[in-house]
Design a protein around this motif. Structure first.
Motif, PDB file in Angstrom:
ATOM      1  N   ASP A  23     -51.507 -24.836 -22.441  1.00 35.87           N
ATOM      2  CA  ASP A  23     -51.557 -24.870 -20.978  1.00 35.87           C
ATOM      3  C   ASP A  23     -52.990 -24.972 -20.469  1.00 35.87           C
ATOM      4  N   SER A  42     -54.632 -27.886 -18.044  1.00 34.66           N
ATOM      5  CA  SER A  42     -55.448 -27.628 -16.856  1.00 34.66           C
ATOM      6  C   SER A  42     -56.766 -28.394 -16.920  1.00 34.66           C
ATOM      7  N   ARG A  43     -57.377 -28.423 -18.096  1.00 35.18           N
ATOM      8  CA  ARG A  43     -58.633 -29.158 -18.240  1.00 35.18           C
ATOM      9  C   ARG A  43     -58.414 -30.657 -18.043  1.00 35.18           C
ATOM     10  N   ASP A  96     -56.111 -32.031 -16.162  1.00 34.37           N
ATOM     11  CA  ASP A  96     -55.885 -32.256 -14.731  1.00 34.37           C
ATOM     12  C   ASP A  96     -57.203 -32.305 -13.960  1.00 34.37           C
ATOM     13  N   ARG A  97     -58.130 -31.423 -14.307  1.00 33.53           N
ATOM     14  CA  ARG A  97     -59.418 -31.417 -13.608  1.00 33.53           C
ATOM     15  C   ARG A  97     -60.200 -32.702 -13.879  1.00 33.53           C
TER      16      ARG A  97
END
Length: 420
Positions: free
Chosen positions: A336, A340-341, A343-344
């Motif tokens: 997860d 997140s990384r 997505d950034r």
């Protein structure tokens, strides 16, 4: 003047002062500790509800700070005892039996957690208090229609319609629970399998509601990877490239060790995957068996350079048994957290380039498969690279590529006849 009464010592070294009886079966006792008065309760329960002939045993819980707190806990224990004793003759409720059923499963932790979530959100609240032998096909059918209208129970979409795919999953879990109830002698037939009445979502309905897969073209993938490596100088560039050039799953890539790379054969062995239920551990791949996939020379060079960089941090990070994409301590990374990384980075990339659409990290896997199929690579090869259990799974997921494949096949067929 009366004599001081001797103090009775409990088994735990605590001073016994007074015993009081609850109005309900069982007892509540007061005792003294260095921290002050505390209370405990005691009841007798079956040693094993599945085998009542083994007799009873005393259950004690202590440390309560008031009689009310102890009594509340006692009532909860009595309720649980009553529920357990129902399994010794009477037919249990669906909720009680579902909890018992899921505990006995021998499946991947992530699968069991998924079942527990379905029971908690979509079975127990609506059907949990119904006795198994009182649950009818009509009631199940009504339940599915309610779920389709306003069954979502998540924080953002609570009360909105539940998708056909989610209702289908509820149907699968409920059907399995009721099958087990038949095996245990609580039922003679499974009401969830009465298709004319229950009318669970069909495979075609599930497929029709499946969200469209978003992928990149070859040019878009090249644009992102070049920017990510050259301009952003992303330390995780080797991970993104590996996912895009192999189609492996996120959790498979994070569980790779340096020893899984065979530079002579130009291949990578996928032997394990990160357990998403407990990402500090690994488990066998989704199909249960390892697979070997070929890797291009440039990707191997990227990984070799990354290994050198890891060794500069610590020699142990480049050892054969070290995780390739572990953290700086060599431990597994959370899937997860990697999402997140991703997505950034994607947010920055889409702001930089107008031609880039947003894709999920799984979109790299979909992009790999789609591009291979569009290039005419046999679906069986794509299936093996992705690790699907059957080629049917591959073709169902990537059915959007079929028109392109057909058009290419028609052109090649016509060109072949002209040359003939």
């Amino acid at each position: 003047m009366s004599k001081k009464q001797p103090v009775e010592q409990s088994t735990g070294g605590e001073k016994q002062q007074r015993r009081s009886r609850s109005r309900q079966p069982g007892s509540i006792q007061e005792y003294q500790t260095k921290a002050g008065k505390r209370w405990r309760f005691q009841i007798y329960v079956l040693k094993d509800p599945e085998y009542p002939e083994q007799g009873m045993q005393r259950l004690t819980r202590s440390g309560f700070t008031s009689t009310d707190e102890a009594n509340d806990a006692l009532q909860g224990a009595l309720k649980q005892r009553k529920q357990n004793e129902k399994f010794s003759g009477a037919v249990p409720t669906l909720g009680a039996y579902a909890d018992e059923w899921v505990v006995g499963l021998k499946l991947a932790a992530s699968t069991i957690n998924g079942y527990k979530k379905i029971i908690r959100n979509h079975i127990r609240p609506q059907l949990g208090m119904i006795q198994l032998d009182k649950l009818t096909a009509t009631r199940i059918g009504h339940h599915y229609r309610d779920l389709e209208k306003h069954g979502r129970n998540d924080r953002i979409g609570k009360g909105q319609p539940l998708s056909a795919n989610s209702v289908h999953k509820v149907h699968v879990v409920l059907g399995a629970i009721l099958d087990a109830a038949i095996d245990d002698g609580h039922l003679t037939v499974n009401p969830a399998k009465k298709k004319r009445t229950v009318r669970a979502p069909t495979t075609s309905e599930v497929r029709a509601q499946r969200p469209e897969i978003v992928t990149w073209t070859g040019d878009q993938l090249h644009t992102f990877l070049t920017w990510n490596e050259v301009e952003l100088r992303d330390e995780l560039f080797p991970l993104w490239r590996l996912l895009a050039y192999t189609g492996m799953r996120r959790s498979e890539a994070l569980a790779l060790r340096w020893s899984d790379i065979n530079t002579k054969r130009m291949s990578i062995s996928i032997r394990r995957t990160v357990d998403t239920a407990d990402w500090t551990r690994t488990k066998p791949p989704k199909t249960g068996t390892a697979r070997v996939i070929d890797v291009d020379e440039d990707t191997l060079k990227v990984l070799a350079s990354y290994k050198v960089a890891r060794a500069e941090l610590s020699f142990t990070l480049a050892k054969a048994d070290a995780y390739i994409f572990g953290d700086d301590d060599g431990k597994l990374r959370s899937p997860d957290a990697m999402t997140s990384r991703w997505d950034r980075r994607l947010t920055r990339a889409t702001a930089e380039f107008d031609n880039l659409t947003r894709v999920t990290i799984k979109g790299l896997r979909h992009t790999h498969a789609t591009l291979l199929l569009e290039m005419g690579v046999h679906p069986k090869v794509v299936q093996e690279r992705l690790g699907h259990s059957t080629i049917t799974t591959t073709m169902n997921i990537y059915s959007h590529v079929t028109p392109t494949m057909q058009g290419s096949a028609v052109d090649r067929f016509a060109a072949h006849l002209v040359q003939a």
